[in-house]
Write an enzyme that holds these catalytic residues in place. Structure first.
Site, mmCIF file in Angstrom:
data_model
loop_
_atom_site.group_PDB
_atom_site.id
_atom_site.type_symbol
_atom_site.label_atom_id
_atom_site.label_comp_id
_atom_site.label_asym_id
_atom_site.label_seq_id
_atom_site.Cartn_x
_atom_site.Cartn_y
_atom_site.Cartn_z
ATOM 1 N N GLU A 202 0.933 -1.227 -0.193
ATOM 2 C CA GLU A 202 0.095 0.053 -0.142
ATOM 3 C C GLU A 202 0.729 1.347 -0.172
ATOM 4 O O GLU A 202 1.627 1.490 0.664
ATOM 5 C CB GLU A 202 -1.131 -0.068 1.268
ATOM 6 C CG GLU A 202 -1.950 -1.240 1.244
ATOM 7 C CD GLU A 202 -2.824 -1.227 0.046
ATOM 8 O OE1 GLU A 202 -3.066 -0.357 -0.687
ATOM 9 O OE2 GLU A 202 -3.543 -2.174 -0.169
ATOM 10 N N ARG B 253 -18.327 -0.109 4.254
ATOM 11 C CA ARG B 253 -19.437 -0.526 3.534
ATOM 12 C C ARG B 253 -20.173 -1.704 4.497
ATOM 13 O O ARG B 253 -21.392 -1.881 4.597
ATOM 14 C CB ARG B 253 -18.908 -1.456 2.495
ATOM 15 C CG ARG B 253 -19.871 -2.195 1.375
ATOM 16 C CD ARG B 253 -19.087 -2.495 0.104
ATOM 17 N NE ARG B 253 -18.045 -3.259 0.599
ATOM 18 C CZ ARG B 253 -17.907 -4.664 0.954
ATOM 19 N NH1 ARG B 253 -19.017 -5.022 1.106
ATOM 20 N NH2 ARG B 253 -16.705 -5.299 1.430
ATOM 21 N N HIS C 185 -1.409 -5.584 2.269
ATOM 22 C CA HIS C 185 -2.806 -6.422 2.192
ATOM 23 C C HIS C 185 -2.293 -7.819 1.461
ATOM 24 O O HIS C 185 -1.468 -7.894 0.649
ATOM 25 C CB HIS C 185 -3.931 -5.786 1.164
ATOM 26 C CG HIS C 185 -4.662 -4.838 1.965
ATOM 27 N ND1 HIS C 185 -4.959 -3.604 1.811
ATOM 28 C CD2 HIS C 185 -5.694 -5.398 2.957
ATOM 29 C CE1 HIS C 185 -5.918 -3.070 2.587
ATOM 30 N NE2 HIS C 185 -6.210 -4.252 3.269
ATOM 31 N N CYS D 275 -8.449 -1.100 7.786
ATOM 32 C CA CYS D 275 -7.008 -1.489 7.410
ATOM 33 C C CYS D 275 -6.502 0.145 7.049
ATOM 34 O O CYS D 275 -5.501 0.220 7.485
ATOM 35 C CB CYS D 275 -6.901 -2.146 6.121
ATOM 36 S SG CYS D 275 -7.032 -3.809 6.756
HETATM 37 N N1 PCA Z 1 -9.119 -6.272 6.368
HETATM 38 C C1 PCA Z 1 -9.837 -5.284 6.283
HETATM 39 C C2 PCA Z 1 -9.918 -5.030 7.814
HETATM 40 C C3 PCA Z 1 -9.435 -6.033 8.491
HETATM 41 C C4 PCA Z 1 -8.724 -6.896 7.396
HETATM 42 O O1 PCA Z 1 -8.049 -7.917 7.549
HETATM 43 C C5 PCA Z 1 -9.711 -4.047 5.399
HETATM 44 O O2 PCA Z 1 -9.106 -4.345 4.404
HETATM 45 O O3 PCA Z 1 -10.154 -2.840 5.751
#
Ligand code: PCA
Length: 224
Positions: free
Chosen positions: A89, A99, A181, A152
């Protein structure tokens, strides 16, 4: 004879993953960072912690862990179902827009992460160099321009704000950090990635962040 040498405590890398959310039974982000707990990467000990998938708790607990461990590097990890590889990211934005409800039932819509904060913070991980090392190792990866607007991104923003305010540690280098991610695990959804590859990829990312000064100058257009 007992040794008189004082045990040297290693500098720390803090890694976080999230608990399961949104109806999933597991969250691969936690399974992956848990695997790296207490391992040593380039002379740094990894401390892995699970954070709740909640707007309120995730940032609060992260800041507490940072005060406790004073990490030289922080890598927060979360699940992004639908992504094809490890998503490095680039930017955390100052908005919560959920959402679905988080694990505490909160569903903020179009509110600031920090009302007085800047619009965005950039990751201080060398994301291009990490991307290159992941691709060289055969691990699917991409530089991502959005961490979304759920928990996140919220945690990423809280992290980068805290790091920005920190003074230099560890030989004059400021602690750095960012957010990665991971995709679904096999059986959880598609596309997916084996847990072992996620773990290897995150280990490589930490290693790269600890050994790379200036990020690699490779254009985002060259990445795909
Ligand atoms: N993914 C979510 C929140 C917790 C996670 O593992 C996100 O991408 O916001």
């Amino acid at each position: 004879m007992p040794s008189s040498a004082t045990p040297v405590s290693l500098p720390t890398v803090l890694m976080t993953g999230f608990d399961a959310f949104g109806g999933d039974a597991v969250n691969p982000s936690w399974l992956a960072v848990q695997d790296l707990h207490d391992t040593v990467i380039h002379g740094h000990r990894v401390v892995a912690a699970q954070l709740p998938t909640t707007f309120e708790g995730s940032g609060r607990i992260l800041l507490k862990l940072m005060r406790l461990h004073k990490p030289a590097l922080v890598v927060c990890v979360g699940l992004a179902g639908g992504r094809g590889g490890l998503s490095l990211e680039r930017i955390a934005i100052n908005v919560d827009d959920a959402r679905i409800a988080d694990n505490a039932g909160a569903q903020p819509v179009d509110v600031w992460v920090v009302p007085t904060g800047p619009d965005a913070y950039f990751s201080t991980l060398p994301i291009k160099a990490i991307w290159q090392s992941l691709i060289a190792a055969g691990i699917a990866a991409e530089v991502s321009q959005s961490a979304g607007t759920f928990v996140c991104n919220h945690l990423f923003y809280v992290l980068m704000r805290a790091l920005k305010k920190q003074r230099s540690l560890h030989g004059g280098r400021k602690p750095r950090g960012g957010f990665i991610h991971v995709p679904y695990l096999p059986g959880q959804g598609l596309p997916c990635m084996a847990l072992a590859d996620m773990v290897r990829g995150l280990q490589l990312a930490v290693s790269c962040a600890l050994t790379t000064g200036q990020d690699a100058a490779v254009g985002a257009g060259a990445l795909h």
